[in-house]
Structure formats: C-alpha cells, structure tokens
Motif scaffolding. Structure first.
Motif, PDB file in Angstrom:
ATOM      1  N   ARG A  21       0.816  -1.212   0.000  1.00 29.50           N
ATOM      2  CA  ARG A  21       0.000   0.000   0.000  1.00 29.50           C
ATOM      3  C   ARG A  21       0.839   1.246   0.000  1.00 29.50           C
ATOM      4  O   ARG A  21       2.039   1.235   0.264  1.00 29.50           O
ATOM      5  CB  ARG A  21      -0.938  -0.008   1.214  1.00 29.50           C
ATOM      6  N   GLU A  80      -4.029   8.183   5.828  1.00 22.65           N
ATOM      7  CA  GLU A  80      -3.745   8.167   7.265  1.00 22.65           C
ATOM      8  C   GLU A  80      -3.998   9.552   7.844  1.00 22.65           C
ATOM      9  O   GLU A  80      -3.104  10.388   7.934  1.00 22.65           O
ATOM     10  CB  GLU A  80      -2.318   7.677   7.484  1.00 22.65           C
ATOM     11  N   TYR A 135      -0.263   6.283  14.954  1.00 24.55           N
ATOM     12  CA  TYR A 135       0.205   5.633  13.727  1.00 24.55           C
ATOM     13  C   TYR A 135       0.518   4.160  13.971  1.00 24.55           C
ATOM     14  O   TYR A 135       0.123   3.284  13.191  1.00 24.55           O
ATOM     15  CB  TYR A 135       1.458   6.351  13.174  1.00 24.55           C
ATOM     16  N   TRP A 195      10.854   4.930   9.558  1.00 23.12           N
ATOM     17  CA  TRP A 195      10.081   4.032  10.422  1.00 23.12           C
ATOM     18  C   TRP A 195      10.861   2.813  10.875  1.00 23.12           C
ATOM     19  O   TRP A 195      10.366   1.999  11.643  1.00 23.12           O
ATOM     20  CB  TRP A 195       8.802   3.568   9.714  1.00 23.12           C
ATOM     21  N   ALA A 223       0.432   4.844   1.967  1.00 21.86           N
ATOM     22  CA  ALA A 223      -0.384   5.254   3.114  1.00 21.86           C
ATOM     23  C   ALA A 223      -0.029   6.661   3.582  1.00 21.86           C
ATOM     24  O   ALA A 223       0.469   6.860   4.677  1.00 21.86           O
ATOM     25  CB  ALA A 223      -0.181   4.245   4.247  1.00 21.86           C
ATOM     26  N   PRO A 224      -0.272   7.648   2.744  1.00 14.09           N
ATOM     27  CA  PRO A 224       0.131   9.005   3.108  1.00 14.09           C
ATOM     28  C   PRO A 224      -0.840   9.697   4.050  1.00 14.09           C
ATOM     29  O   PRO A 224      -2.004   9.313   4.144  1.00 14.09           O
ATOM     30  CB  PRO A 224       0.105   9.725   1.754  1.00 14.09           C
ATOM     31  N   SER A 225      -0.335  10.698   4.722  1.00 10.74           N
ATOM     32  CA  SER A 225      -1.217  11.615   5.447  1.00 10.74           C
ATOM     33  C   SER A 225      -1.629  12.690   4.447  1.00 10.74           C
ATOM     34  O   SER A 225      -0.796  13.133   3.656  1.00 10.74           O
ATOM     35  CB  SER A 225      -0.464  12.279   6.597  1.00 10.74           C
ATOM     36  N   ILE A 230       5.853  -1.400   2.541  1.00  9.04           N
ATOM     37  CA  ILE A 230       6.913  -0.648   1.867  1.00  9.04           C
ATOM     38  C   ILE A 230       6.746   0.793   2.322  1.00  9.04           C
ATOM     39  O   ILE A 230       5.714   1.410   2.073  1.00  9.04           O
ATOM     40  CB  ILE A 230       6.754  -0.773   0.339  1.00  9.04           C
TER      41      ILE A 230
HETATM   42  N1  GLU Z   1       1.326   7.803   7.157  1.00  7.19           N
HETATM   43  C1  GLU Z   1       2.664   7.319   7.255  1.00  7.19           C
HETATM   44  C2  GLU Z   1       3.575   8.321   6.627  1.00  7.19           C
HETATM   45  O1  GLU Z   1       3.109   9.115   5.836  1.00  7.19           O
HETATM   46  C3  GLU Z   1       2.727   6.014   6.514  1.00  7.19           C
HETATM   47  C4  GLU Z   1       3.888   5.175   6.771  1.00  7.19           C
HETATM   48  C5  GLU Z   1       3.543   3.783   6.235  1.00  7.19           C
HETATM   49  O2  GLU Z   1       3.574   3.609   5.028  1.00  7.19           O
HETATM   50  O3  GLU Z   1       3.221   2.920   7.037  1.00  7.19           O
HETATM   51  O4  GLU Z   1       4.733   8.364   6.928  1.00  7.19           O
END
Ligand code: GLU
Length: 543
Positions: free
Chosen positions: A37, A73, A233, A255, A39-41, A250
């Motif tokens: 996926r 997110e 998160y 992180w 998964a941006p904010s 990914i």
């Molecule tokens: N929302 C997180 C970010 O933007 C996503 C990190 C992820 O892909 O788990 O850094």
C-alpha cells in the motif's frame, strides 16, 4: 472490577473484534502475490520521495498479480489540509499509478477491505484496543503533560532513557477500581500498550531492503489510542495492515526504528507480522555533501514540479525505476522499445543508502523517452502542456499541420533527435521555424567564417546557383560540396585535415554559414529537413 469490566467501561459500544476478523477474510491471491500500500497523510504536498515509494509498491504488486491500495492516514487531524486526498489521488494518476483499491477521491473508495480512510475506522481500532485491555495487554493512562514532564526530568537527572516504560510508569499498575473511578469522574485519559519487552533482549529482523538488523526489544508503553479516541500511527498500522491483508509494508526508512514496536504490536494482537521493506530517502548533492531532497529548498521535491515543467510522466517513472534498481539502465539499453511492465523490479536490489537524485540524468532519460515519440505524440503532449502553462507556445502550435512537420524533423528514423527533455524546452528549440519568432537581422554567431562579405557571398552564390527545393538529400549535399569547392574550401573534412594550407576551410564551415543564416543557430537538427519544411519562398525572405 476485572479487565473485562474495565474494557466495557471504556468502550461500551464497539463491535467485537471477531466481527472484523470475519468481515475481512484472507485474500484469495496467487502464490507470491504481494499486497502492499501507499499510506500518506493528506497534508496536501506530495514529495517525489513519496511518489518513489508509491511507484515501487505499485510496481511490485502489479508484477506479482497482487494488490496495491491507497490508505489515507488522517488520524493526526491537525496536519490535515482541504482536498488533501484528491491531491494525492491526482498526483498518482498523473504518473499512471492507479491503485487497485482504496480512496479514489476525497470521499469515495473502491475495494472490500475499507474504509480506507483511518478517521472512518475508529470503531475498528477501538475494538482491538478493547481486546487488548480485556487481555490485560493495554490500560488507561491518566498522566497529564505535567506529570510526563516530571517523569522525563527525573529520568534525565538519573541519566536514564526517557519515555514511559517499566518502573517509570505511573498508571500501568493502577488498581482497576481506581482507574474505573477516574473514568467515571470524567478524567481525561489515553490507552497505552502494556509492553512485555525487555531491552536487554535482542530481536532479529530481516528487512527486505536493509537486510538483517538486530534491535533491542521495545519496552515503551506507547500510546495506542489518543484522547480523541483515534489511534496512533503505530496501532493503526498494525490493525490496518492486518485486516487489509498487507503482505509487505513498503515505507520510508524513518520508520525502521519502530520495527521492534510494530512486531511487538502484531504479536500482542495475535496477528501475523508482514514483511518490511524500508526505502531510504532520495538524496541530493549540495556542494560537497549529500542531504535529503527538501520540500523547502528544492522545487524538484514536489511532484507538481514535473507537470509544471512539462517533463513527461514516463520520463519521471523511468528515472525513478532507474534509481530504484541500477540494473534497469542496462535492461533499458538492451530493450529500448519494451514497456516498463516487462522489467522486474526487485526490492532487495534497492540501495541501502539513499539514492542520489540527479536532474541532469533525469532530463537525459527524458530526452531518450521523447525521442521515441511520434511527431503527433509530441504535438499532443506539448500542446496540452502549453495550453496550461505557455500561451505563446500554444499559439505557435495552433497551425497543426505545419507544427507536425516541424516536430517531425529527424524523428521516426534510426537515430532520432534527442534535444527535447521537457515541453518547456520546445519553444526555444523550434522558434526559428516560425517567421514571426525568427529575427533575420539578429546578432548571429557564425563560428569559423566571420567575414561579412564572405558570408554574403556564400549565401548568395548558394541560392543563385545551387539551391533547388526539389533536390533530394544527397543532391542537396553534393551541391554544398560544389559550393565549398567553388569558394576555395575542401569538399571533405578529411581532405582539409590532410592539407589545411591548401584550403580556406571545409564543407562543414560552409554548411554552418547556411545553417546560421537560415536559423540563427549553429546547432540544429538536419539542415536539409529544416529547409524542406520552411520552403523556398520563406527561405528567400530570410536571406
Ligand atoms: N502515514 C505514514 C507516513 O506518511 C505512513 C507510513 C507507512 O507507510 O506505514 O509516513
């Protein structure tokens, strides 16, 4: 009061987690399929590094007949921006990255594993938090910011690690009756994980990109549900990637340090942990040193930049694949006409340290990409760009038939022209083909032959005696050689080199004079084709 009562007091109305386990069954996919996926904010800004991550995730999912979904997110509602989701969806679309599932615009989505917007998943997170409380693996914490400050300053004085863990916690072992009392009294609280970790023990982790990493176990009682009822998160990551069937996470390597915590969360929730691939940030040379491509300092950090400059999406994608897997460059040389879909991207071949972003290289890749376009394709894309960003170019291109001839010069042959890297280059590359842009009295640089009379003579004799618009290319060139000879220049460069004293110069000097006179440039695509496109009548007006 036992764990169950406390859990019921905190989350009286949530559905049981069993409901969600049933609602989102395991995916039925072929062996080896990667579910991943982006998964941006929704902060309204898409960084080229994020596009890079999305591209890599999309590509490996596609290659393995898996799933690539877009999850928004938005649990940090302070950072949110209006239309942030559409901005992300459109940016991905601009580069042809179309998720199989997930958000499709601000409020719509496709797929069976949603909602794909975290703020709509509150009940889901809470039902898993409830499960943890019931099992004694999470607890309410009433510590105020002041108390947390006090704990921190005590830790600093004692020269110990900061954070909420072990002996420093205040609410971890609070009697349940007391906690219930506080909740009933309306005291503010959050939910923390009761971490069973011991930092003296190490966990071994194998990251697909970074390789083996040993971490101390996590012992921080991190917050899983915030005071607004939304998850952090970390917690959302575990719950969502479990329920959505993510096989491979990914994400950015910022992180990586959270991996021990995340593995612990998966374990405590009873979930199978996904694989992780942590992508290093895209770097840039700044003088002698490398630094991250910065949203503040580097315009090229924003994906919108590429569209504004008129760099085709295919060029950006090719370049990014190039920095993802360095073997792509060789593959591309061997397979110049294959679709990028036929290249297999391998996560484990990605660099451990950040790839260096090189605009010169990107533009070079783009020149090759554009060199394969037909005149019609260049025309359509350039016009579309010009309509939005350059009305002068749009006007130049309004005569389609003529513009196709101009753009068709040295195109479609074995060695096509490679001088266009972006649509914003075009005006400066083709302006002399348009009479209202070409200034015949301009200050031209004539290179080797600079004597005005000599230049005039060359041009005049050529047009009076030799030029015939119906000549084919070979005849045309032979005539220029004849002209060279007549003027005392060698017919061939090598004749001149063998005996420079015998000549004033060579045929190249003569054709340069004609080229500069007719275009104002000493560097152009094929002069024969240019003269054909401009045509006799207009050429004569230029001299
Ligand atoms: N929302 C997180 C970010 O933007 C996503 C990190 C992820 O892909 O788990 O850094």
């Amino acid at each position: 009061m036992d764990n169950k009562d406390l859990a019921n007091l905190i989350f009286p109305n949530v559905k049981g987690y069993e409901y969600y386990e049933k609602k989102y069954p395991a995916r039925d996919l072929p062996e080896g399929a990667i579910v991943t996926r982006f998964a941006p904010s929704p902060t309204g800004f898409v960084h080229i590094g994020s596009l890079f991550q999305a591209l890599v995730a999309w590509k490996v999912a596609k290659q393995t007949k898996g799933v690539f979904f877009l999850r928004v997110e938005d649990t940090d509602q302070k950072r949110e921006v209006e239309n942030g989701v559409s901005g992300i969806v459109n940016s991905l679309n601009d580069f042809g990255i179309i998720p199989t599932e997930g958000m499709t615009d601000e409020n719509n989505e496709i797929g069976e594993y949603g909602p794909y917007k975290q703020s709509l998943r509150k009940d889901i997170y809470q039902s898993y938090a409830k499960k943890l409380i019931e099992e004694g693996k999470a607890y309410p914490c009433f510590c105020t910011p002041e108390i947390l400050d006090e704990i921190r300053s005590n830790q600093e004085k004692a020269k110990e690690r900061t954070g909420y863990y072990g002996k420093w916690t205040r609410c971890r072992n609070m009697p349940m009756d007391m906690a219930a009392e506080k909740i009933k009294n309306g005291e503010a609280y959050i939910i923390r994980l009761k971490s069973p970790g011991n930092p003296d023990r190490k966990i071994k982790h194998k990251d697909i990109i970074k390789g083996n990493i040993d971490f101390p176990e996590n012992d921080q009682d991190i917050v899983i549900i915030k005071s607004d009822g939304l998850p952090t998160y970390h917690f959302a990551h575990a719950v969502d990637d479990h329920l959505m069937g993510t096989t491979t996470v990914i994400r950015a390597d910022e992180w990586v340090a959270s991996v021990p915590l995340h593995l612990q969360l998966f374990y405590m929730l009873g979930f199978k942990a996904p694989k992780y691939a942590h992508i290093s940030p895209i770097m840039k040379m700044d003088g002698e040193s490398k630094r991250k491509l910065s949203k503040r300092k580097d315009p090229e950090a924003a994906v919108s930049y590429y569209k504004e400059e008129g760099i085709p999406k295919q060029s950006v994608i090719e370049y990014l694949i190039n920095i993802a897997n360095s073997n792509f460059e060789i593959w591309r040389k061997q397979n110049p006409d294959k679709s990028i879909d036929e290249f297999t991207l391998e996560l484990n071949k990605m660099g451990v340290s950040g790839a260096l972003f090189d605009m010169v290289k990107l533009l070079d890749v783009s020149k090759t990409v554009i060199s394969k376009y037909t005149a019609e394709e260049v025309y359509t894309a350039a016009l579309e760009w010009a309509k939005e960003y350059d009305s002068e170019l749009a006007k130049m291109l309004s005569d389609k038939e003529y513009s196709l001839k101009v753009l068709g010069i040295e195109r479609g042959n074995v060695k096509p022209r490679k001088d266009i890297a972006k649509w914003s280059d075009i005006k400066n590359i083709i302006y002399y083909m348009y009479d209202d842009k070409f200034d015949k009295n301009g200050e031209f640089e004539y290179q080797k032959i600079t004597d005005k009379d000599e230049i005039e003579q060359i041009v005049n004799i050529y047009f009076e005696k030799y030029y015939n618009e119906n000549d084919d290319k070979q005849t045309w060139f032979n005539k220029i050689k004849d002209l060279a000879e007549e003027m005392g220049y060698a017919r061939e460069v090598k004749e001149y080199k063998a005996n420079p004293e015998a000549y004033k110069g060579h045929v190249g000097d003569i054709s340069t004079v004609l080229r500069v006179k007719l275009t104002g440039r000493h560097n152009t695509p094929d002069l024969y084709e240019i003269m054909q496109v401009i045509g006799k009548e207009r050429l004569l007006k230029r001299i």
